[in-house]
Design a protein around this motif. Structure first.
Motif, short mmCIF file in Angstrom:
data_model
loop_
_atom_site.label_atom_id
_atom_site.label_comp_id
_atom_site.label_asym_id
_atom_site.label_seq_id
_atom_site.Cartn_x
_atom_site.Cartn_y
_atom_site.Cartn_z
N PHE A 17 0.83 -1.20 0.00
CA PHE A 17 0.00 0.00 0.00
C PHE A 17 0.87 1.26 0.00
CE2 PHE A 17 -2.68 3.11 2.30
CZ PHE A 17 -3.71 3.19 1.37
N LYS A 18 1.93 1.23 0.82
CA LYS A 18 2.86 2.36 0.87
C LYS A 18 3.53 2.58 -0.49
CE LYS A 18 4.40 2.23 5.69
NZ LYS A 18 5.58 1.95 6.53
N SER A 19 3.99 1.50 -1.09
CA SER A 19 4.66 1.64 -2.38
C SER A 19 3.69 2.15 -3.45
CB SER A 19 5.29 0.32 -2.81
OG SER A 19 4.28 -0.65 -3.04
N ASP A 20 2.43 1.71 -3.40
CA ASP A 20 1.42 2.22 -4.34
C ASP A 20 1.19 3.72 -4.13
OD1 ASP A 20 1.09 -0.27 -5.47
OD2 ASP A 20 -0.72 -0.75 -4.30
N ILE A 21 1.12 4.12 -2.88
CA ILE A 21 0.92 5.55 -2.58
C ILE A 21 2.13 6.35 -3.05
CG2 ILE A 21 0.81 7.22 -0.70
CD1 ILE A 21 -1.03 5.29 0.75
N LYS A 22 3.34 5.86 -2.81
CA LYS A 22 4.54 6.57 -3.26
C LYS A 22 4.56 6.70 -4.77
CE LYS A 22 7.55 5.47 0.63
NZ LYS A 22 8.78 4.78 1.06
N GLU A 23 4.18 5.64 -5.46
CA GLU A 23 4.13 5.68 -6.92
C GLU A 23 3.08 6.69 -7.41
OE1 GLU A 23 2.95 2.64 -10.46
OE2 GLU A 23 4.02 1.82 -8.73
N ASP A 24 1.93 6.71 -6.75
CA ASP A 24 0.90 7.69 -7.12
C ASP A 24 1.39 9.12 -6.89
OD1 ASP A 24 -0.84 5.68 -7.86
OD2 ASP A 24 -1.94 5.68 -5.94
N ILE A 25 2.10 9.32 -5.80
CA ILE A 25 2.63 10.66 -5.50
C ILE A 25 3.65 11.07 -6.56
CG2 ILE A 25 4.09 11.94 -3.89
CD1 ILE A 25 2.62 10.48 -1.63
N ARG A 26 4.52 10.14 -6.97
CA ARG A 26 5.49 10.44 -8.02
C ARG A 26 4.78 10.83 -9.32
NH1 ARG A 26 8.36 5.35 -6.72
NH2 ARG A 26 9.57 5.89 -4.89
N GLU A 27 3.75 10.09 -9.66
CA GLU A 27 2.99 10.39 -10.88
C GLU A 27 2.34 11.77 -10.78
OE1 GLU A 27 0.21 7.27 -11.57
OE2 GLU A 27 1.75 5.77 -11.96
N LEU A 28 1.79 12.06 -9.62
CA LEU A 28 1.17 13.37 -9.44
C LEU A 28 2.20 14.50 -9.54
CD1 LEU A 28 -1.37 12.64 -6.58
CD2 LEU A 28 -1.90 13.22 -8.94
N LYS A 29 3.37 14.29 -8.97
CA LYS A 29 4.44 15.31 -9.06
C LYS A 29 4.84 15.54 -10.51
CE LYS A 29 6.59 14.85 -4.53
NZ LYS A 29 7.81 14.47 -3.80
N ASP A 30 4.96 14.44 -11.27
CA ASP A 30 5.30 14.59 -12.68
C ASP A 30 4.21 15.34 -13.43
OD1 ASP A 30 7.66 13.23 -12.28
OD2 ASP A 30 6.83 11.28 -12.87
N ASP A 31 2.94 15.03 -13.12
CA ASP A 31 1.83 15.72 -13.77
C ASP A 31 1.84 17.22 -13.43
OD1 ASP A 31 1.00 13.34 -14.87
OD2 ASP A 31 -0.59 12.99 -13.39
N VAL A 32 2.13 17.52 -12.19
CA VAL A 32 2.18 18.93 -11.78
C VAL A 32 3.32 19.64 -12.51
CG1 VAL A 32 2.70 20.44 -9.83
CG2 VAL A 32 1.08 18.57 -9.55
N LYS A 33 4.47 19.02 -12.63
CA LYS A 33 5.58 19.63 -13.36
C LYS A 33 5.20 19.91 -14.81
CE LYS A 33 9.33 17.68 -10.60
NZ LYS A 33 10.47 16.74 -10.59
N GLU A 34 4.56 18.93 -15.44
CA GLU A 34 4.13 19.13 -16.82
C GLU A 34 3.12 20.26 -16.94
OE1 GLU A 34 2.75 15.49 -18.54
OE2 GLU A 34 4.54 14.40 -17.93
N LEU A 35 2.18 20.32 -16.02
CA LEU A 35 1.18 21.38 -16.07
C LEU A 35 1.82 22.75 -15.87
CD1 LEU A 35 -1.76 19.73 -14.11
CD2 LEU A 35 -1.69 20.29 -16.53
#
Length: 131
Positions: A17-35
């Motif tokens: 669960f922790k690793s899934d959350i960390k992966e989701d956070i990384r994806e969100l950070k990448d999305d924010v950078k792109e935006l």
């Protein structure tokens, strides 16, 4: 199943669960950078970019003009103390000015009385001398 097995299974699930959350956070950070990159590109490409630059300059000027008000807001005790000192000095000056006016008025009254007495005395002497 004993307690240790349950705990290990729970820990594995929790780690997953922790690793899934960390992966989701990384994806969100990448999305924010792109935006952010896209929004900056859009701002540079838009027709009103020059207006935005002018407005940002005006905002900076206003920000610099409001620095005194920020100081007042940041240090209200110092400002209140300065106003109190100013008020006390003003009151003392007014009091001393009123005292000076009173002394001058009393001095003028005494001088007028003295001049009246001297004029009466001079008239008396002149009338005696003429006779």
């Amino acid at each position: 199943m004993n307690d240790k097995e349950i705990i290990t299974i729970f820990q594995r699930n929790l780690d997953d669960f922790k690793s899934d959350i960390k992966e989701d956070i990384r994806e969100l950070k990448d999305d924010v950078k792109e935006l952010r990159k896209e929004s900056l590109n859009q701002c540079d490409n838009c027709k009103n970019a020059s207006d935005l630059k002018v407005l940002s300059n005006k905002v900076e000027v206003i920000d610099n003009e409001l620095s005194e008000y920020r100081m007042i807001k940041k240090y209200p005790k110092i400002v209140i103390g300065a106003f109190i000192v100013f008020a006390l000095v003003s009151i003392l000056q007014i009091y001393s000015y009123i005292g000076t006016i009173k002394r001058n008025y009393n001095y003028n009254q005494k001088m007028n009385q003295t001049e009246y007495v001297e004029s009466v005395e001079n008239i008396g002497y002149k009338s005696i001398i003429r006779e």
